[in-house]
Structures are given as structure tokens and as C-alpha cells.
Design an enzyme around this catalytic site. Structure first.
Site, PDB file in Angstrom:
ATOM      1  CD  GLU A  44      35.642 -24.602 -15.866  1.00 51.28           C
ATOM      2  OE1 GLU A  44      34.957 -23.861 -15.288  1.00 51.28           O
ATOM      3  OE2 GLU A  44      36.769 -24.352 -16.417  1.00 51.28           O
ATOM      4  CG  ASP A 245     -21.518  -3.051   0.678  1.00 55.14           C
ATOM      5  OD1 ASP A 245     -20.378  -2.663   0.424  1.00 55.14           O
ATOM      6  OD2 ASP A 245     -21.519  -3.811   1.884  1.00 55.14           O
ATOM      7  CE  LYS A 267     -25.370   4.488   5.780  1.00 57.72           C
ATOM      8  NZ  LYS A 267     -24.404   5.612   6.368  1.00 57.72           N
ATOM      9  N   GLY A 299     -12.818  -3.015   0.378  1.00 58.61           N
ATOM     10  CA  GLY A 299     -11.373  -3.416   1.461  1.00 58.61           C
ATOM     11  C   GLY A 299     -11.258  -4.837   1.718  1.00 58.61           C
ATOM     12  CB  ILE A 303     -10.275  -4.277   8.298  1.00 65.28           C
ATOM     13  CG1 ILE A 303      -8.941  -5.323   8.573  1.00 65.28           C
ATOM     14  CG2 ILE A 303      -9.783  -3.033   8.625  1.00 65.28           C
ATOM     15  CD1 ILE A 303      -7.675  -4.935   8.048  1.00 65.28           C
ATOM     16  CG  MET A 380     -16.366   4.224   8.708  1.00 67.59           C
ATOM     17  SD  MET A 380     -17.177   2.699   9.667  1.00 67.59           S
ATOM     18  CE  MET A 380     -15.848   2.277  10.404  1.00 67.59           C
TER      19      MET A 380
HETATM   20  N1  SAH Z   1     -13.892  -3.256   5.044  1.00 64.39           N
HETATM   21  C1  SAH Z   1     -13.212  -1.857   4.666  1.00 64.39           C
HETATM   22  C2  SAH Z   1     -13.598  -0.825   5.569  1.00 64.39           C
HETATM   23  C3  SAH Z   1     -14.976  -0.414   5.548  1.00 64.39           C
HETATM   24  S1  SAH Z   1     -15.411   0.733   6.585  1.00 64.39           S
HETATM   25  C4  SAH Z   1     -11.869  -1.803   4.512  1.00 64.39           C
HETATM   26  O1  SAH Z   1     -10.819  -3.176   4.805  1.00 64.39           O
HETATM   27  O2  SAH Z   1     -11.296  -0.883   3.758  1.00 64.39           O
HETATM   28  C5  SAH Z   1     -15.685   2.031   5.486  1.00 64.39           C
HETATM   29  C6  SAH Z   1     -14.531   3.116   5.586  1.00 64.39           C
HETATM   30  O3  SAH Z   1     -13.568   2.579   4.899  1.00 64.39           O
HETATM   31  C7  SAH Z   1     -14.901   4.490   5.122  1.00 64.39           C
HETATM   32  O4  SAH Z   1     -15.491   5.254   5.750  1.00 64.39           O
HETATM   33  C8  SAH Z   1     -13.387   5.085   4.772  1.00 64.39           C
HETATM   34  O5  SAH Z   1     -12.918   5.476   5.736  1.00 64.39           O
HETATM   35  C9  SAH Z   1     -12.579   3.697   4.433  1.00 64.39           C
HETATM   36  N2  SAH Z   1     -12.461   3.463   2.890  1.00 64.39           N
HETATM   37  C10 SAH Z   1     -13.041   2.516   2.236  1.00 64.39           C
HETATM   38  N3  SAH Z   1     -12.572   2.821   0.798  1.00 64.39           N
HETATM   39  C11 SAH Z   1     -12.074   3.763   0.809  1.00 64.39           C
HETATM   40  C12 SAH Z   1     -11.355   4.529  -0.278  1.00 64.39           C
HETATM   41  N4  SAH Z   1     -11.151   4.037  -1.663  1.00 64.39           N
HETATM   42  N5  SAH Z   1     -10.696   5.834  -0.143  1.00 64.39           N
HETATM   43  C13 SAH Z   1     -10.683   6.123   1.203  1.00 64.39           C
HETATM   44  N6  SAH Z   1     -11.489   5.453   2.285  1.00 64.39           N
HETATM   45  C14 SAH Z   1     -11.758   4.273   2.087  1.00 64.39           C
END
Ligand code: SAH
Length: 454
Positions: A44, A245, A267, A299, A303, A380
Site C-alpha cells: 500500500e 539613539d 538626546k 521599534g 512608526i 510618547m
Molecule cells: N519607532 C518606535 C516608536 C518611536 S516613538 C516604535 O515603532 O516603537 C517613541 C515612543 O515609543 C516612546 O515615547 C514610547 O511611547 C514608545 N516606546 C518605544 N519603545 C518602548 C518600550 N520598550 N516600552 C514602552 N514604550 C516604548
């Protein structure tokens, strides 16, 4: 070494498989990655095997005569005595034989394979610890780009020309190292095969010519280094210079190539960030010097990351660049806090909103944001927390709507503060959360209590 690795060319050969069930199917799937013909002998045979165009199916029990004209035979039945018989007969005839899951009956075994043809990596634990071999394979799979094979093919195409161009072995090796670790390889990985070939031929015509640099705009995710993509990690280990950064965690910077130059553009303690247009210009200047420039961002670069602005100038100046997405804070923080951003019962949509309120509060569409059954994620948003909560209540969101503040999400210092639109401003005042923080607003936050896991 109990087994010596050899690679077997199976073109125009017939591999005999005894057995037609699930075990046989697994082996056939592997073998038919080559262009071997496969003859399957069993009373089979599964339909998936029958429909494989490389397989010839013979519906009958195994007989010794089936071994005539065969060099490689695989016993893949569940009947131990039959597997043993096949093994003994094959060995008597000097054939190569493999019996699935019985190393003692084999004179050849199948390795785990990382296939980047023509580059093929074989890994074996000599039948002693297959799970270990598979784990090594997974590691290799994750570090060797999927398109590595294209690079090998390109190298094969120019092998002779390079030999003619550089008569000394050392010169050839130096040339190939430059190709494999440089911009040419990056073009290949990002699917730009024509540019890759052009870059290779340019360097072949004039090895002194400095190839154009490139910029990698890479999302580093929210903090946990395990959340980096394979591509991010590879480019981090390639780059000559890195601009980063404050949002990029130390644990992630650890993974950048040791001897890459590091330039901090976030900063300072004086709280002054490097102006955006200086960063944009710096990326251009470094790339024009021929460097592989990594712009590493927290991140996802697209975004709230100003990624669009940073590549704008590069595009104008025709400097090659790649953009690598990262896990954005909303995904990272919500996952690690056990707060699904959408849920069939609670939220049918989710909005990512900047909480950086330019002129107080007037620049956000508060009425739209106050609609029920949607999750809001404020980036933020810490400084504007009072305004955010007040405006949402004012525009109709219930004061008891749950809200979560995630501090330093996905890192060992993650902390989740839970409250309501009415109570969160006081909680912030009392607890003084540390940046970066992310604010999640909506009924989904109520799931945190049950779903939190770290
Ligand atoms: N490009 C990033 C966002 C940058 S704006 C992304 O896609 O995540 C920065 C903001 O991202 C911070 O003020 C906070 O609100 C958020 N952020 C980024 N990393 C974070 C983390 N590990 N924990 C909580 N908030 C975070």
C-alpha cells in the site's frame, strides 16, 4: 568520526524505498529535493507518494530481486524484521542502505540539511542525538540568509574570470572576501541581482575602485534582543558604522559588530537631540565615503520613527538603502503585557496615536478617538496623560474605560500600571513611571489580569 560526510550525486540514479506509509513519505520528500528517480515498493502506498512525479510506485511486498540495479536503498517500513532483512541483503550486495531510525542497520545516514543550493550544509549527530542536530540546523537556518544560494551561483558564474584576473591565490581570496562581505552580497540578499552582478564586475575591472556605500534603516524592536529580525541581526553584524539613539537598548547594541564605529545621535543629558537634518546629512556623507551605514532605530522605523525623513535625502541622492521593519512598541508591549490589541468581544480596530501634543490638545481628532470598541495606543503619551484622559472623557469615552501604562516594555525593567481614564493621571503622579512608556486604552486592557505572563 563514525560517519564520514560525502555528498552523493543522484542524477540518473534510482533510489529504492521499501515502504509506502508516513515514514517513507518523509524520506521521499527529502530525497526528491534532488533529481533522483524514486522507486517505491510496498503493498500500500500513500496518495501523496503516488502523485509525486519523481516516484514510480510498485504495489507488492518486497522481494530480494527488487535490489537489482540499485545503489541506494532505504527501508522505511514499520516492520522491524523486514527492515532488518532489507539491510542485510543490501549489505551483502555492497549497496548503500539506510533504515529509518535504526542507525545500527545503516551504512549511510541522512543528515539534517540547510539547503541554500548550490551551497548545502549537512549536519549529523551520527545517529546519537538527532534533536541536537536539528537544533544546530535551526541556528544555521537563522543566520544564513535565504538567498545565500544566489550568492554561491554568482560566485560560480565568475569563478573562471576571477581566476584569470588574479593569478595569485591570496589576491583571489581577498577579492572574494570583499564580495561576500560587502555591498555585492547585500544586493543579492535584497533581491537586486542585476545590481549585484554590476557591482561584482565593477570591482573585477578595477579592484581599487571603492564601491558605493549603502544605508540600512533598521528597526531594532522595543528592547528585548530576541525580538530582532534575522535581517536586522545580519546587517548589524555587517555595518561599518552605526548611528543609534536612546531607544536602542544596550543589550541590542552588544550585538553590533565589535569593530563598527558607533555614533550616538539621541538626546544627551542636556536633553538636546542631534537635529534631524544633521542626521539625514550624516547618513549621506558616510555612504558616499563607501561605508555600510546602519541607522538603528527603536521599534519600527516607519512608526513614529521619522524613517521616511531619513531616507528622503538618500533617495534624492540615489544612494542605495534598505528598510528593515522592526516590532513596534505597540506589538511588543501589548504582547509582553498580555493585552491583545484587538479582540472579537472588545475591539474591532486599533489606532496608533502620537501623544506628543504639539499645541496642547487641539491637533488630535478627539471625537473619533472616543468611539467605543476601538483600542488606542498612545506613543510618547506620558507627559500628555492628563490631557489625553480628560479629552477622551469629555468626548464621550466612559471614565471607567481601562488603561494600561507599560514602562520599558519587553525589557527586564518592564512594569505595567493599570487604571482607568479617571484614575490614571493620579497613578502617574504617584508612581512616576520611567520612559519609555506606552499607553494602551480600551476594554482589551481588562484581559491583562488573566493573560499576563511575564
Ligand atoms: N519607532 C518606535 C516608536 C518611536 S516613538 C516604535 O515603532 O516603537 C517613541 C515612543 O515609543 C516612546 O515615547 C514610547 O511611547 C514608545 N516606546 C518605544 N519603545 C518602548 C518600550 N520598550 N516600552 C514602552 N514604550 C516604548
Amino acid at each position: 568520526m563514525d560517519y564520514f560526510p560525502l555528498y552523493h550525486r543522484l542524477t540518473d540514479e534510482t533510489v529504492l524505498i521499501i515502504g509506502g506509509g508516513a515514514i517513507a513519505l518523509r524520506k521521499i520528500t527529502l530525497i526528491t529535493k534532488s533529481d533522483a528517480k524514486v522507486r517505491v515498493v510496498a503493498p500500500e502506498i500513500r496518495p501523496e507518494i503516488q502523485s509525486n512525479p519523481q516516484c514510480e510506485c510498485i504495489f507488492k511486498p518486497f522481494e530480494p530481486n527488487d535490489l537489482a540495479g540499485i545503489k541506494l536503498v532505504i527501508a522505511a517500513t514499520e516492520i522491524e524484521a523486514l527492515n532488518r532483512e532489507v539491510s542485510e541483503l543490501a549489505k551483502e550486495r555492497g549497496l548503500l542502505v539506510n533504515v529509518v531510525d535504526s542507525p545500527a542497520l545503516c551504512n549511510v545516514i541522512f543528515p539534517s540539511i540547510v539547503d541554500r543550493s548550490p551551497l548545502v550544509i549537512a549536519i549529523t549527530s551520527s545517529g546519537q542525538a538527532p534533536v541536537l542536530a536539528r537544533s544546530v540546523r535551526a541556528k544555521l537556518e537563522s543566520t544564513i540568509p535565504a538567498s545565500y544560494g544566489h550568492l554561491a551561483s554568482l560566485a560560480a558564474k565568475y569563478r573562471e574570470k576571477v581566476k584569470q584576473r588574479f593569478s595569485k591565490l591570496d589576491d583571489r581570496r581577498y577579492f572574494w572576501e570583499k564580495i561576500i562581505n560587502g555591498v555585492t552580497a547585500e544586493h543579492v540578499y535584497s533581491g537586486r541581482l542585476e545590481e549585484a552582478e554590476r557591482s561584482l564586475t565593477d570591482q573585477l575591472d578595477d579592484p581599487k575602485v571603492r564601491s558605493a556605500g549603502e544605508v540600512y534603516l533598521v528597526g531594532a524592536g522595543p528592547g528585548d534582543p530576541d525580538l530582532l529580525t534575522f535581517k536586522a541581526l545580519r546587517l548589524m553584524q555587517q555595518a561599518d558604522v552605526v548611528l543609534y539613539d536612546a531607544l536602542v537598548s544596550d543589550a541590542i547594541m552588544e550585538l553590533v559588530r565589535r569593530d563598527a564605529e558607533r555614533i550616538y545621535v539621541g538626546k544627551r543629558s542636556s536633553n538636546h537631540a542631534v537635529p534631524q537634518k544633521d542626521i539625514n546629512q550624516r547618513l549621506v556623507t558616510l555612504a558616499l565615503e563607501g561605508k555600510r551605514v546602519l541607522r538603528l532605530k527603536g521599534g519600527d522605523p516607519f512608526i513614529f520613527g521619522r524613517g521616511g525623513e531619513e531616507i528622503d535625502l538618500l533617495a534624492e541622492q540615489h544612494i542605495p538603502f534598505q528598510v528593515v521593519p522592526g516590532i513596534t512598541a505597540a506589538s511588543g508591549c501589548s504582547a509582553y503585557a498580555g493585552i491583545p490589541l484587538t479582540h472579537r468581544d472588545y475591539a474591532q480596530s486599533v489606532r496608533f496615536v502620537t501623544g506628543h501634543l504639539k499645541d496642547g490638545s487641539s491637533d488630535l481628532p478627539w471625537a473619533e478617538l472616543s468611539v467605543e470598541k476601538q483600542t488606542l495606543v498612545f506613543y510618547m503619551g506620558l507627559n500628555g496623560m492628563n490631557t489625553i484622559c480628560q479629552q477622551l472623557i469629555k468626548h464621550g469615552r466612559h471614565p471607567e474605560t481601562p488603561i494600561a501604562l507599560v514602562q520599558k516594555g519587553t525589557t527586564p525593567e518592564q512594569k505595567v500600571f493599570i487604571g482607568t481614564l479617571a484614575s490614571m493621571p493620579k497613578i502617574v503622579e504617584r508612581e512616576k513611571p520611567q520612559a519609555p512608556t506606552l499607553t494602551i486604552i480600551g476594554e482589551v486592557v481588562s484581559l491583562h489580569e488573566k493573560l499576563k505572563w511575564c
